[in-house]
Write an enzyme that holds these catalytic residues in place. Sequence first.
Site, PDB file in Angstrom:
ATOM      1  N   GLY A  50       2.482  -1.669  -8.090  1.00 21.07           N
ATOM      2  CA  GLY A  50       3.981  -2.613  -8.283  1.00 21.07           C
ATOM      3  C   GLY A  50       2.971  -3.838  -8.214  1.00 21.07           C
ATOM      4  N   GLU A  82      -1.028   4.622  -6.577  1.00 22.69           N
ATOM      5  CA  GLU A  82      -0.039   5.840  -6.798  1.00 22.69           C
ATOM      6  C   GLU A  82      -0.752   6.968  -6.621  1.00 22.69           C
ATOM      7  OE1 GLU A  82      -0.579   2.608  -8.518  1.00 22.69           O
ATOM      8  OE2 GLU A  82       1.439   1.475  -9.314  1.00 22.69           O
TER       9      GLU A  82
HETATM   10  N1  CAA Z   1       7.804   0.322  -0.309  1.00 20.96           N
HETATM   11  C1  CAA Z   1       8.717   0.611   0.880  1.00 20.96           C
HETATM   12  N2  CAA Z   1       8.329   0.339   2.191  1.00 20.96           N
HETATM   13  C2  CAA Z   1       7.293  -0.700   2.225  1.00 20.96           C
HETATM   14  C3  CAA Z   1       5.880  -0.159   0.760  1.00 20.96           C
HETATM   15  C4  CAA Z   1       6.412   0.135  -0.234  1.00 20.96           C
HETATM   16  N3  CAA Z   1       5.623  -0.048  -1.312  1.00 20.96           N
HETATM   17  N4  CAA Z   1       5.009  -0.824   1.572  1.00 20.96           N
HETATM   18  C5  CAA Z   1       5.292  -1.038   3.033  1.00 20.96           C
HETATM   19  N5  CAA Z   1       6.411  -0.774   3.439  1.00 20.96           N
HETATM   20  C6  CAA Z   1       7.150  -0.542   4.962  1.00 20.96           C
HETATM   21  C7  CAA Z   1       6.449  -0.046   5.812  1.00 20.96           C
HETATM   22  O1  CAA Z   1       7.076   0.945   5.160  1.00 20.96           O
HETATM   23  C8  CAA Z   1       6.629  -0.312   6.783  1.00 20.96           C
HETATM   24  O2  CAA Z   1       8.557  -0.672   7.105  1.00 20.96           O
HETATM   25  P1  CAA Z   1       8.484   0.317   8.438  1.00 20.96           P
HETATM   26  O3  CAA Z   1       8.108  -1.342   9.546  1.00 20.96           O
HETATM   27  O4  CAA Z   1       9.894   0.518   8.209  1.00 20.96           O
HETATM   28  O5  CAA Z   1       8.404   1.286   8.161  1.00 20.96           O
HETATM   29  C9  CAA Z   1       6.535  -1.602   6.569  1.00 20.96           C
HETATM   30  O6  CAA Z   1       6.474  -2.186   5.361  1.00 20.96           O
HETATM   31  C10 CAA Z   1       5.529  -2.115   7.204  1.00 20.96           C
HETATM   32  O7  CAA Z   1       4.092  -1.535   6.471  1.00 20.96           O
HETATM   33  P2  CAA Z   1       3.069  -0.424   7.076  1.00 20.96           P
HETATM   34  O8  CAA Z   1       3.699  -0.314   8.804  1.00 20.96           O
HETATM   35  O9  CAA Z   1       3.183   0.387   6.693  1.00 20.96           O
HETATM   36  O10 CAA Z   1       1.805  -2.087   7.197  1.00 20.96           O
HETATM   37  P3  CAA Z   1       0.260  -1.886   7.404  1.00 20.96           P
HETATM   38  O11 CAA Z   1      -0.272  -3.183   8.113  1.00 20.96           O
HETATM   39  O12 CAA Z   1      -0.067  -0.779   8.570  1.00 20.96           O
HETATM   40  O13 CAA Z   1      -0.118  -1.150   5.894  1.00 20.96           O
HETATM   41  C11 CAA Z   1       0.103  -1.484   3.804  1.00 20.96           C
HETATM   42  C12 CAA Z   1      -0.462  -2.048   4.856  1.00 20.96           C
HETATM   43  C13 CAA Z   1      -1.334  -0.971   3.332  1.00 20.96           C
HETATM   44  C14 CAA Z   1      -0.186  -2.161   2.663  1.00 20.96           C
HETATM   45  C15 CAA Z   1       1.142   0.408   3.909  1.00 20.96           C
HETATM   46  O14 CAA Z   1       2.447  -0.775   4.265  1.00 20.96           O
HETATM   47  C16 CAA Z   1       1.023   1.301   2.316  1.00 20.96           C
HETATM   48  O15 CAA Z   1       0.082   1.272   2.044  1.00 20.96           O
HETATM   49  N6  CAA Z   1       1.979  -0.200   1.515  1.00 20.96           N
HETATM   50  C17 CAA Z   1       1.760   0.890   0.612  1.00 20.96           C
HETATM   51  C18 CAA Z   1       1.208   0.803  -1.010  1.00 20.96           C
HETATM   52  C19 CAA Z   1       1.324   1.462  -2.269  1.00 20.96           C
HETATM   53  O16 CAA Z   1       1.759   2.988  -2.482  1.00 20.96           O
HETATM   54  N7  CAA Z   1       1.678   0.907  -2.934  1.00 20.96           N
HETATM   55  C20 CAA Z   1       2.480   1.190  -4.404  1.00 20.96           C
HETATM   56  C21 CAA Z   1       3.638   2.005  -4.263  1.00 20.96           C
HETATM   57  S1  CAA Z   1       4.476   2.752  -6.520  1.00 20.96           S
HETATM   58  C22 CAA Z   1       4.388   1.783  -7.097  1.00 20.96           C
HETATM   59  O17 CAA Z   1       3.631   0.678  -6.387  1.00 20.96           O
HETATM   60  C23 CAA Z   1       4.710   2.111  -8.069  1.00 20.96           C
HETATM   61  C24 CAA Z   1       4.163   1.666  -9.753  1.00 20.96           C
HETATM   62  O18 CAA Z   1       3.418   1.684 -10.628  1.00 20.96           O
HETATM   63  C25 CAA Z   1       5.156   0.034 -10.029  1.00 20.96           C
END
Ligand code: CAA
Length: 258
Positions: free
Chosen positions: A109, A132
Amino acid sequence: MTEYANILVEQRGRVGLVTLNRPQALNALNKATMEELVAAVKAMDADPGVGAVVITGSGKAFAAGADIKEMAAQGYMDMYAADWFRGWEDFTRLRIPTIAAVSGFALGGGCELAMMCDLIIAGDNAKFGQPEINLGVLPGMGGSQRLTRAVGKAKAMDLILTGRFIGAEEADRCGLVSRVVPAEDVVDEALKAAEVVASKSRPVAMVAKEAVNAAFETGLAQGVLFERRLFHSLFATEDQKEGMAAFTEKRQPEFRHR
Ligand code: CAA
């Protein structure tokens, strides 16, 4: 100015600046953030004193996607009944130009929000992706459509099917972003670009945005005709008279409607 919990809102001259501010979740776009962001930019859109808006995040993340934790337990009927993500359509209906200043992660997103903006200025540390597929879903805020229109089928399939991230340079090469700048300058560069846009005639910038957006919705002949009619219509404005007179008189234009 209204106080928000998940965003910071400022106005600098004629430019609005909205900063996503959920550092604990890398600016994940939960429902509350969407509602605040949309409300803030709609207010700017309605304010003749604002000519362009910059949307940004933190140095580490523009936005790491929709909020996965908020969605994880939902069922089909919950998603359908709430028409989850529909609120973003209001963002895409804004009439004033919007600029995404992207530093760090713009994923899911987050990438989709950047693509809803009219132009993207990326820091050299930016990482774009539609991961995703790794969550067992597909993009849901327009990514499969906007990314494909922005970069073509080959690259869109690559990103959406593998979930891999691309850096700023690759994003620039494939036409996803407008400019790449040093990461530490990304907000300043976006504000500068927004100031330039906001110095133009506000209604003319709106019309120009409408015309470019029509290229996403229509066939070529229809789009070119739409553009030509808009072009004709601007000859009813004072700003067209002023702009062309200023050129002839070798001076800067003083647009009335800005
Ligand atoms: N939703 C909720 N929480 C999220 C998040 C998300 N999309 N991305 C990061 N966070 C949270 C993590 O859970 C973490 O929280 P906690 O400390 O409570 O565990 C905090 O943010 C910090 O994140 P990381 O510890 O994971 O940080 P990192 O530096 O190790 O990794 C990252 C960074 C690679 C961006 C990783 O956070 C990640 O992969 N995030 C998710 C990315 C993703 O899959 N996005 C797609 C979401 S679905 C979507 O967007 C649907 C759509 O089409 C609209």
